[in-house]
Design a protein around this motif. Structure first.
Motif, mmCIF file in Angstrom:
data_model
loop_
_atom_site.group_PDB
_atom_site.id
_atom_site.type_symbol
_atom_site.label_atom_id
_atom_site.label_comp_id
_atom_site.label_asym_id
_atom_site.label_seq_id
_atom_site.Cartn_x
_atom_site.Cartn_y
_atom_site.Cartn_z
ATOM 1 N N LEU A 86 0.807 -1.221 0.000
ATOM 2 C CA LEU A 86 0.000 0.000 0.000
ATOM 3 C C LEU A 86 0.839 1.269 0.000
ATOM 4 C CD1 LEU A 86 -2.792 -1.010 2.510
ATOM 5 C CD2 LEU A 86 -2.863 -1.026 0.029
ATOM 6 N N MET A 87 2.010 1.209 0.634
ATOM 7 C CA MET A 87 2.740 2.465 0.793
ATOM 8 C C MET A 87 4.004 2.537 -0.031
ATOM 9 S SD MET A 87 2.698 3.138 4.721
ATOM 10 C CE MET A 87 1.271 3.114 5.634
ATOM 11 N N PRO A 90 3.756 2.285 -4.402
ATOM 12 C CA PRO A 90 3.444 3.486 -5.197
ATOM 13 C C PRO A 90 4.596 4.477 -5.228
ATOM 14 C CG PRO A 90 1.707 3.049 -3.595
ATOM 15 C CD PRO A 90 2.825 2.124 -3.283
ATOM 16 N N LEU A 91 5.537 4.328 -4.322
ATOM 17 C CA LEU A 91 6.595 5.340 -4.214
ATOM 18 C C LEU A 91 7.907 4.904 -4.863
ATOM 19 C CD1 LEU A 91 6.090 6.677 -0.615
ATOM 20 C CD2 LEU A 91 5.418 7.709 -2.751
ATOM 21 N N GLU A 94 10.461 7.480 -6.373
ATOM 22 C CA GLU A 94 10.333 8.821 -5.798
ATOM 23 C C GLU A 94 11.626 9.167 -5.050
ATOM 24 O OE1 GLU A 94 7.888 11.091 -5.873
ATOM 25 O OE2 GLU A 94 6.496 9.933 -7.092
ATOM 26 N N PRO A 95 11.853 10.472 -4.775
ATOM 27 C CA PRO A 95 13.081 10.844 -4.071
ATOM 28 C C PRO A 95 13.177 10.203 -2.681
ATOM 29 C CG PRO A 95 11.809 12.791 -4.700
ATOM 30 C CD PRO A 95 11.058 11.621 -5.180
ATOM 31 N N ILE A 96 14.423 10.130 -2.194
ATOM 32 C CA ILE A 96 14.682 9.486 -0.902
ATOM 33 C C ILE A 96 13.845 10.082 0.209
ATOM 34 C CG2 ILE A 96 16.432 9.102 0.852
ATOM 35 C CD1 ILE A 96 18.511 9.398 -1.357
ATOM 36 N N ILE A 97 13.748 11.413 0.200
ATOM 37 C CA ILE A 97 13.082 12.068 1.331
ATOM 38 C C ILE A 97 11.613 11.657 1.421
ATOM 39 C CG2 ILE A 97 12.704 14.159 -0.039
ATOM 40 C CD1 ILE A 97 12.943 15.589 2.739
ATOM 41 N N THR A 98 10.988 11.469 0.268
ATOM 42 C CA THR A 98 9.591 11.039 0.273
ATOM 43 C C THR A 98 9.461 9.677 0.935
ATOM 44 O OG1 THR A 98 9.464 12.126 -1.852
ATOM 45 C CG2 THR A 98 7.603 10.793 -1.234
ATOM 46 N N ILE A 100 11.583 8.205 3.011
ATOM 47 C CA ILE A 100 11.877 8.291 4.445
ATOM 48 C C ILE A 100 10.664 8.805 5.197
ATOM 49 C CG2 ILE A 100 13.180 9.602 6.142
ATOM 50 C CD1 ILE A 100 15.607 9.345 4.520
ATOM 51 N N VAL A 102 7.563 8.717 4.414
ATOM 52 C CA VAL A 102 6.415 7.826 4.469
ATOM 53 C C VAL A 102 6.621 6.766 5.555
ATOM 54 C CG1 VAL A 102 6.671 5.837 2.921
ATOM 55 C CG2 VAL A 102 4.641 7.203 2.823
ATOM 56 N N ILE B 86 18.556 16.348 3.888
ATOM 57 C CA ILE B 86 17.473 16.025 4.812
ATOM 58 C C ILE B 86 17.919 16.310 6.235
ATOM 59 C CG2 ILE B 86 15.918 14.223 5.581
ATOM 60 C CD1 ILE B 86 16.675 12.752 2.983
ATOM 61 N N ILE B 333 0.191 12.490 6.364
ATOM 62 C CA ILE B 333 1.526 12.496 5.743
ATOM 63 C C ILE B 333 1.598 11.428 4.651
ATOM 64 C CG2 ILE B 333 3.976 12.073 6.116
ATOM 65 C CD1 ILE B 333 3.713 13.145 8.859
ATOM 66 N N ILE B 334 1.165 10.223 5.003
ATOM 67 C CA ILE B 334 1.281 9.113 4.047
ATOM 68 C C ILE B 334 0.452 9.395 2.803
ATOM 69 C CG2 ILE B 334 0.783 6.675 3.696
ATOM 70 C CD1 ILE B 334 1.325 6.272 6.676
ATOM 71 N N LEU B 337 1.937 12.070 0.596
ATOM 72 C CA LEU B 337 3.124 11.639 -0.146
ATOM 73 C C LEU B 337 2.747 10.756 -1.319
ATOM 74 C CD1 LEU B 337 5.522 10.967 2.794
ATOM 75 C CD2 LEU B 337 5.721 12.724 1.073
ATOM 76 N N ILE B 338 1.710 9.951 -1.130
ATOM 77 C CA ILE B 338 1.342 9.030 -2.211
ATOM 78 C C ILE B 338 0.552 9.754 -3.295
ATOM 79 C CG2 ILE B 338 0.025 6.943 -2.762
ATOM 80 C CD1 ILE B 338 0.821 5.855 -0.048
#
Lengths: 298, 362
Positions: A86-87, A90-91, A94-98, A100, A102, B86, B333-334, B337-338
């Protein structure tokens, strides 16, 4: 033994036991990082979830420990699978920060779910391993510590064997090494990602159950997952051997520093010492003892 | 990353680079900005009491908190959004600022207009110390290093009792300028507002200078940047310094506003909130820090409304409200981001572009 030496060995032994659990959780952490390049900030929450589920099954459902353990494993596998599906999927890309962030969000969600269901008080595990202290040359070791150490080593051995001999284990190593090549050899990388999360969640749950037997559990158990960072940095982020050695070393180090420095800093050194070590390691040897040094070419 | 639909207003033809770099590209934009400033300076404090009655929370207090956190979020946005570093330690850095200003003001007897910049400078120093590993570390490793900074500073705030007052906290008074004390929320609001505007303008302009462009280059492709003569270490460290300065000033403002500083305010949780602000708002957009902060500060208050309605049916919902809030926070947040990885600022751009061409959007 002289009192000084006795104190020292007592600290080392206790540190070794805690360190073995660190090593186990760090193993789960490195597994995810190696396979999927995701830094999982929710590792501690996997530990927390595992411990609470096991406790719940034993105490409220009155199921014997062995079965409760298996149920916890099944639950953790499902949890890992859901998280990946689920998480994280989809990512991909995507960039590392996204990514992290999540996992941080996931940590928050899991922690509040635990608080909603079980509150924040310390819960004591029913006695599974005997608590009688054993004496060896004056060093006092509770039997539960030995069991914990033994089980941690056992599970690490099981996973080592799994990576070395099983088909899936070899596929996982191949994926970690080079995703494209692995894919072209017919390994489903997506499936490997999912399996990594499952195994990692399950390993962490084992860590949670072991540590719960020693101290009892409450919500701060999640901080346990953060202690994994010093361990994996010391060992090298992408090395499984490194995670195990790093875990043991951090366990011993924090206990020694706590034991000798607490009187100077007013307590709690144990909580912060691993992070001081972490910063020092990052400054002098950023890729740890066994990590792969990134070489950049233009 | 997704591409954002971006269009220019019709009839606007840039013929020089200076034209293209203008902040206010049209007269309309200037008018809007003027209106917004008028609202912030006159309208909001005037309407705050009646708005508070409608919403059920103190609007003035919320505006103050938003202002303080906007400064901090700008700082983190410069570091994370523009330089690509970061940081999970900005919560603790804010604490450093709060304690510095508080201690200098209360114990050393410094005037406020000295203790606040001092708070920024000290925090910048601390931030740069923890930024040193950034030369060799990137991405994941840096996140871990700054997380360690968070825990170490947190420990120092709690255990260095002689300086910080430990867990009992440090009492701080409201500042006064030349005999005039900023004792009400409205007075303090003007101080925050001016500083927030100054920090926004400074950030926006910094990004148009050589320094700002160098930072963006470091973020986008640091190897190419280095080959083009951008000193990586200098700009990474500078980003850490400026970013920490911002968040230190925010900390100082918070200390004098909250009147008590304790380590509980500056935990890992705050660092996470800061990151959430800039990510939800939009990394690498000046507006992102502002939108994200407004969203994150108002979210708990907005959540209170359904909680109160549900409270009539399930009376024990208030006992778990704090936990529910964290749960929703994590989910937000989740989901952001998605489904909206570029943040609110990108959405805002899209909406603006749409209206610019309305009704002939093709």
């Amino acid at each position: 033994m002289s009192p000084g030496l006795l104190y020292f060995s007592q600290l080392v032994v206790t540190g070794l036991v805690i360190g073995s659990v660190y090593a186990l959780v760090a193993l789960g952490f490195v597994l995810i990082y190696k396979a999927t390049s995701v830094l999982n900030f929710a590792q501690g929450e996997f530990v927390l979830m595992g411990a609470y589920i096991c406790l719940w099954v034993i105490v409220d459902l009155q199921i014997p420990f062995v079965w409760a353990f298996l149920i916890t494993m099944v639950f953790s596998v499902i949890l890992g699978l859901l998280v990946e599906r689920l998480m994280l999927r989809p990512l991909i890309g995507e960039p590392i920060i996204t990514v992290i962030m999540v996992t941080i969000g996931l940590a928050t969600v899991l922690k509040s779910i635990v608080t909603l269901f079980w509150g924040t008080q310390i819960k004591v595990f029913p006695q599974i391993f005997p608590q009688e202290p054993l004496r060896f040359q004056g060093i006092v070791v509770s039997e539960v510590y030995l069991w914990t150490f033994g089980s941690a080593l056992f599970f690490m051995a099981v996973f080592a064997a799994f990576f070395k001999y099983s088909r899936v284990g070899i596929a996982m190593r191949a994926t970690a090494d080079d995703q494209q090549v692995a894919q072209s050899m017919g390994i489903s990388v997506k499936r490997i990602f999912a399996i990594s999360w499952c195994i990692s969640a399950a390993v962490s749950a084992v860590g949670g159950i072991l540590i719960g037997n020693i101290n009892g559990i409450n919500i701060t158990l999640a901080d346990f997952g953060l202690k994994v960072f010093p361990a994996v940095i010391l060992g090298g982020l992408d090395s499984i051997v490194g995670a195990i050695i790093g875990g043991l070393a951090i366990g011993i180090l924090e206990n020694l520093m706590g034991g000798y420095l607490d009187i100077y800093f007013g307590g709690g050194v144990k909580e912060v010492a691993p992070f001081v070590v972490l910063v020092v390691i990052l400054m002098i040897k950023p890729y740890g003892l066994f990590g792969t040094v990134e070489i950049e070419r233009v | 990353m997704r591409k954002v639909a971006h269009s220019m207003p019709t009839g606007l033809f840039h013929s020089t680079y200076q034209d293209d770099e203008k902040i206010f590209q049209t007269v309309w934009l200037k008018c809007w900005m003027g209106g917004l400033l008028l609202f912030l300076f006159v309208g909001l404090p005037f309407m705050a009491p009646s708005l508070s009655g409608i919403f059920g929370f103190s609007v003035q207090h919320m505006a103050n908190m938003i202002g303080i956190f906007i400064i901090g979020a700008h700082g983190l946005n410069l570091l994370t959004g523009y330089t690509g570093q970061i940081s999970l330690g900005h919560g603790a850095f804010m604490g450093v600022g709060a304690y510095t200003s508080g201690i200098l003001f209360m114990k050393a007897g410094w005037p406020f207009w000295l203790s606040l910049p001092a708070a920024g400078l000290v925090t910048a120093g601390v931030g740069m110390i923890f930024g040193v590993p950034s030369l060799r570390l990137r991405g994941l490793y840096l996140a871990i290093a700054t997380m360690a900074a968070q825990f170490i500073i947190d420990y120092a705030m709690r255990n260095w009792t002689s300086l910080t007052g430990g867990s009992g906290g440090l009492n701080v008074d409201r500042p006064s300028f030349f005999g005039f004390t900023l004792d009400t929320d409205v007075h303090y609001y003007y101080l925050i507002l001016i500083l927030a505007i100054v920090s926004t303008v400074f950030l926006k302009n910094l990004l148009r200078t050589k320094t700002g462009r160098a930072m963006v280059a470091v973020r986008d492709r640091y190897l190419s940047a280095e080959i083009m003569g951008v000193n990586l270490f200098k700009y990474r460290l500078l980003a850490f310094g400026i970013s920490s300065f911002y968040v230190g000033v925010a900390g100082g403002l918070f200390a004098h506003y909250n009147l008590v500083v304790s380590d509980e305010h500056f935990t890992m949780w705050l660092s996470i909130q800061y990151l959430a602000m800039v990510i939800i708002g939009g990394l690498g957009h000046v507006l992102g820090g502002i939108f994200g902060t407004i969203f994150m500060v108002l979210l708990p208050e907005v959540l209170r409304i359904p909680a109160e309605i549900l409270g009539n049916i399930y009376p024990n919902i208030f006992a778990i409200f704090g936990t529910l809030r964290e749960l929703v926070f994590g989910l937000v947040i989740i989901l952001f981001l998605i489904f909206e990885p570029d943040g609110l600022a990108a959405r805002w751009q899209t909406i603006r572009s749409y209206w610019r061409l309305w009704p002939f959007s093709y």
